[in-house]
Design a protein around this motif. Structure first.
Motif, short mmCIF file in Angstrom:
data_model
loop_
_atom_site.label_atom_id
_atom_site.label_comp_id
_atom_site.label_asym_id
_atom_site.label_seq_id
_atom_site.Cartn_x
_atom_site.Cartn_y
_atom_site.Cartn_z
N MET A 1 0.83 -1.20 0.00
CA MET A 1 0.00 0.00 0.00
C MET A 1 0.87 1.26 0.00
SD MET A 1 -2.85 1.03 2.78
CE MET A 1 -1.73 1.91 3.83
N ILE A 2 1.88 1.26 0.89
CA ILE A 2 2.75 2.43 0.99
C ILE A 2 3.47 2.66 -0.34
CG2 ILE A 2 4.82 3.34 2.12
CD1 ILE A 2 3.86 1.93 4.66
N VAL A 3 3.99 1.56 -0.92
CA VAL A 3 4.72 1.69 -2.19
C VAL A 3 3.80 2.23 -3.28
CG1 VAL A 3 5.82 0.37 -4.04
CG2 VAL A 3 6.44 -0.06 -1.65
N ILE A 4 2.57 1.68 -3.38
CA ILE A 4 1.65 2.14 -4.42
C ILE A 4 1.33 3.62 -4.27
CG2 ILE A 4 -0.75 1.97 -5.21
CD1 ILE A 4 -0.52 -1.05 -4.76
N VAL A 5 1.05 4.03 -3.03
CA VAL A 5 0.70 5.45 -2.80
C VAL A 5 1.86 6.35 -3.22
CG1 VAL A 5 0.25 7.18 -1.04
CG2 VAL A 5 -1.01 5.03 -1.02
N PHE A 6 3.09 5.97 -2.82
CA PHE A 6 4.21 6.85 -3.14
C PHE A 6 4.55 6.83 -4.62
CE2 PHE A 6 4.65 7.11 1.39
CZ PHE A 6 5.18 8.38 1.58
N LEU B 1 -6.26 18.73 4.42
CA LEU B 1 -5.79 17.82 3.37
C LEU B 1 -6.78 16.69 3.08
CD1 LEU B 1 -2.08 17.56 4.53
CD2 LEU B 1 -2.86 18.49 2.35
N ALA B 2 -7.22 15.99 4.15
CA ALA B 2 -8.06 14.79 3.90
C ALA B 2 -9.37 15.13 3.18
CB ALA B 2 -8.31 14.06 5.21
N PRO B 3 -10.11 16.18 3.60
CA PRO B 3 -11.34 16.51 2.86
C PRO B 3 -11.06 16.92 1.41
CG PRO B 3 -11.39 17.53 5.01
CD PRO B 3 -10.01 16.97 4.84
N THR B 4 -9.86 17.42 1.12
CA THR B 4 -9.54 17.77 -0.26
C THR B 4 -9.62 16.53 -1.16
OG1 THR B 4 -8.08 19.50 0.54
CG2 THR B 4 -7.80 18.82 -1.73
N ILE B 5 -9.16 15.39 -0.62
CA ILE B 5 -9.25 14.15 -1.40
C ILE B 5 -10.72 13.80 -1.63
CG2 ILE B 5 -8.67 11.71 -1.45
CD1 ILE B 5 -6.25 12.28 0.22
N VAL B 6 -11.53 13.90 -0.57
CA VAL B 6 -12.95 13.55 -0.68
C VAL B 6 -13.63 14.44 -1.72
CG1 VAL B 6 -15.16 13.51 0.53
CG2 VAL B 6 -13.10 12.75 1.68
N LYS B 7 -13.36 15.75 -1.64
CA LYS B 7 -14.08 16.70 -2.51
C LYS B 7 -13.67 16.58 -3.95
CE LYS B 7 -15.92 19.76 0.71
NZ LYS B 7 -17.06 20.62 0.70
N ASN B 8 -12.46 16.09 -4.23
CA ASN B 8 -11.99 16.03 -5.61
C ASN B 8 -11.89 14.60 -6.13
OD1 ASN B 8 -11.34 18.95 -6.21
ND2 ASN B 8 -10.22 18.63 -4.32
N ALA C 1 -2.40 12.08 -0.20
CA ALA C 1 -2.52 10.85 0.59
C ALA C 1 -1.16 10.45 1.15
CB ALA C 1 -3.08 9.73 -0.29
N ALA C 2 -0.11 10.60 0.34
CA ALA C 2 1.23 10.22 0.81
C ALA C 2 1.65 11.07 2.00
CB ALA C 2 2.24 10.36 -0.34
N VAL C 3 1.34 12.38 1.94
CA VAL C 3 1.69 13.25 3.05
C VAL C 3 0.95 12.82 4.32
CG1 VAL C 3 1.49 15.61 3.93
CG2 VAL C 3 2.27 15.21 1.60
N LEU C 4 -0.34 12.47 4.18
CA LEU C 4 -1.11 12.01 5.33
C LEU C 4 -0.53 10.72 5.89
CD1 LEU C 4 -4.76 12.71 4.12
CD2 LEU C 4 -3.54 13.85 5.97
#
Lengths: 274, 331
Positions: free
Chosen positions: B36-41, B279-286, B303-306
């Motif tokens: 998961m970490i690898v995919i996100v980055f 940050l997190a709601p930005t992902i939800v909204k977009n 997501a990676a920053v979170l």
């Protein structure tokens, strides 16, 4: 002993899952939030008409997301509130019924009529005070609310009112049509936009360019009300599910379906009269 | 020996079999996590690569940047990646920091009260209530915020002159720092109370009795001995609460406001009424923009920053607990 019990439990659990799909046909759809109230009413009526043989699961994840679901096969159909775009390749749009996008204000606001240009100026941040809109009886700061980019309503508003310019930063983009209704209901200075199905819930629909946002004015061609639009059912162009097609035909033609659409706040465009 | 094994104990699983099975499960979980970490980055990389450290900086309007990124992917022309996330990061820091600070102090006092001072019947009632509150889904808090708190702030606390002073830039309609911090505090405080009180209860009674026997009063005993000994639990509870606060998306998407605006303390009193978007709601909204490759990379970068801050948090918590072990901490 224990491993046998475990195996039996697993089999029993699998057994529980099977009858649900074997007894009745479940059609899977997703998409427009704006169309949801009407679609849910149609689903309920159709399940009744087929005596429970066809059931529906509908996820209101926004029209654009719904079309993506149809493209990658996770949904058999999608509800959509905007016209086809080039990115919708591989899908067929079927006109289902007509919907009007109403501009709403709080009942405390005296305004009764607004033009597309005024709405444009408010949502572009050019007019920020109600004193700039004659007839409102208010001289307070306008609180414009709208949808986030996930809504088909947003796209329709963007095309029809904002000429594809993004809304100003003082527009509060909410995540659902219901939240827009709620915001307008609770804030005397608010202005919002949402579908015909959401009207009469503590908010006041304005006339747009002099034409009231009512089912009777949103007639079949030519569309008199400036913010009227077709709601589409989106099907995959290749091998659409026959059961879904049957439902779409019923919803478009059957007089009972027409009544259901009208009751849920849409305007039946094709259904025969009883 | 084999024959004397009683039948009613059930089948005998050799320890080795259990060990291997559990070991395999753990390996699977770790592998999944790493994947998961690898995919996100990997997905996030284009966004970081194009912006460098400026990704975290300020500059321009973050919403316009997101829009341009999305449209460049739709048009199929050259992808735009320019993105400066500072308003979103600042909003996350303000809301999380504010909520955790308030919750830390109130939760500590509530926990001390429940464990040390409340009569038994009361702590018997309070404990299940606190545990229940800690497990309420965040969307319920979001609904309460939208239906009650946001209109209250918008209609009663913000004055017309304050709204007019920022007209056209942002709307002070109740979707604000104040609403977000208040609801987030209410959301994470029960979690902290329940972990803090577990920690306080685990303090060895002998230590407290010894202090009381020396004539030290109860408040001082509690503060100097119970709370000090329970510090690892306090750190653990705080870390968990911060992690929950940073990752909270649905509730904040409903009430924090939707503009990528950095609230400025220099604005004076209206600062707490200013909307922002963490940050997190930005992902939800977009989420709808995931189909556009550059927007996809940008959202994965968020997501990676979170993910990175969550990892950093648990590391900090671990280090802090280690450092405290020399004071006789148990947890």
């Amino acid at each position: 002993m224990k491993s046998k019990t475990l195996a039996l439990t697993v089999i029993a659990l699998l057994g529980l899952a099977v009858p649900a799909s074997a007894g009745a046909k479940t059609l899977i759809g997703s998409g427009s939030v704006a169309a949801q109230p009407v679609l849910q009413a149609l689903f309920a009526q159709y399940t009744k008409v087929t005596k429970g043989k066809v059931k529906f699961v509908y996820t209101a994840n926004g029209g654009n997301a719904g079309v993506k679901d149809v493209q990658n096969g996770t949904s058999q159909f999608a509800g959509q509130a905007r016209t086809p775009l080039p990115s919708d390749a591989g899908t067929t749009y079927v006109k289902l019924y007509l919907d009007g996008l109403c501009i709403d204000v709080n009942p405390k606001n005296k305004l009764s009529d607004i033009s597309i240009q005024q709405t444009h100026d408010i949502y572009r941040g050019l007019i920020t005070n109600w004193s700039g809109i004659p007839g409102s009886g208010l001289d307070t700061t306008i609180d414009p609310v709208g949808r986030d980019t996930n809504g088909g309503t947003y796209n329709f508003f963007l095309q029809a009112v904002l000429n594809n310019e993004p809304p100003a930063s003082n527009v509060n983009a909410l995540t659902a049509d219901g939240l827009v209704v709620n915001a307008v209901k609770q804030d005397p200075n608010a202005i919002g936009y949402d579908g015909l199905a959401w009207q009469g819930k503590g908010q006041k629909a304005l006339k747009v360019n002099g034409v009231p946002c009512q089912a009777s004015k949103i007639s079949v061609e030519p569309l008199k009300y400036p913010l009227s639009r077709y709601i589409f059912i989106v099907l995959p162009t290749e091998n659409p599910n026959p059961a879904v097609q049957k439902f779409v035909d019923w919803a478009r033609r059957d007089p009972v379906a027409g009544e259901v659409i009208a009751k849920a706040g849409g305007v039946a465009a094709f259904n025969k009269k009883k | 020996m084999e024959e004397s094994y009683p039948e009613e104990y059930g089948p005998r699983w050799s320890d080795r079999r259990v060990e291997r099975m559990l070991g395999a499960l753990v390996c699977a979980v770790v592998a999944l996590l790493l994947a998961m970490i690898v995919i996100v980055f990997v997905k996030a990389w284009p966004s970081f690569a194009h912006n460098g450290l400026a990704w975290f900086g300020a500059g321009g309007n973050v919403d316009d940047q997101l829009n341009a990124i999305f449209l460049s992917g739709q048009a199929g022309a050259e992808y735009i990646y320019t993105f400066h996330a500072w308003p979103l990061i600042w909003s996350t820091l303000l809301i999380t920091g504010g909520a955790v600070t308030i919750a830390l102090f109130s939760a500590l006092f509530v926990a001390v009260f429940i464990v040390e001072f409340a009569p038994e019947w009361m702590s018997n009632v309070l404990q299940p209530v606190v545990r229940f509150l800690a497990s309420v889904p965040s969307v319920i808090y979001g609904l309460l915020g939208v239906l009650v708190l946001v209109p209250f702030i918008g209609n009663h606390l913000v004055s017309e002159s304050q709204k007019a002073s920022v007209a056209g830039v942002i709307s002070l309609s109740g979707y604000s720092l104040l609403a977000a911090v208040t609801v987030l505090t209410v959301m994470i405080a029960p979690l902290m109370v329940s972990i803090f009180s577990d920690g306080l209860r685990a303090v060895r009674p002998g230590w407290l009795e010894g202090s009381l026997a020396l004539g030290v009063n109860r408040w001082r005993t509690t503060w100097k001995i119970a709370v000090r000994t329970a510090r690892p639990a306090i750190v653990a509870g705080t870390v968990l609460a911060v992690a929950r606060a940073i990752g909270e998306a649905v509730m904040l998407a409903m009430i924090s406001g939707s503009v990528g605006f950095a609230p400025n303390p220099a604005d004076g009193a209206i600062f707490i009424f200013e909307p922002s978007r963490p940050l997190a709601p930005t992902i939800v909204k977009n989420i709808d923009q995931l189909s556009s490759p550059p927007a996809n990379a940008t959202l994965f970068a968020i997501a990676a920053v979170l993910l990175f801050s969550a990892a950093l948090l648990s590391l900090t918590g671990w280090a802090a607990r280690r450092a405290m072990r020399k004071y006789g901490a148990t947890a």
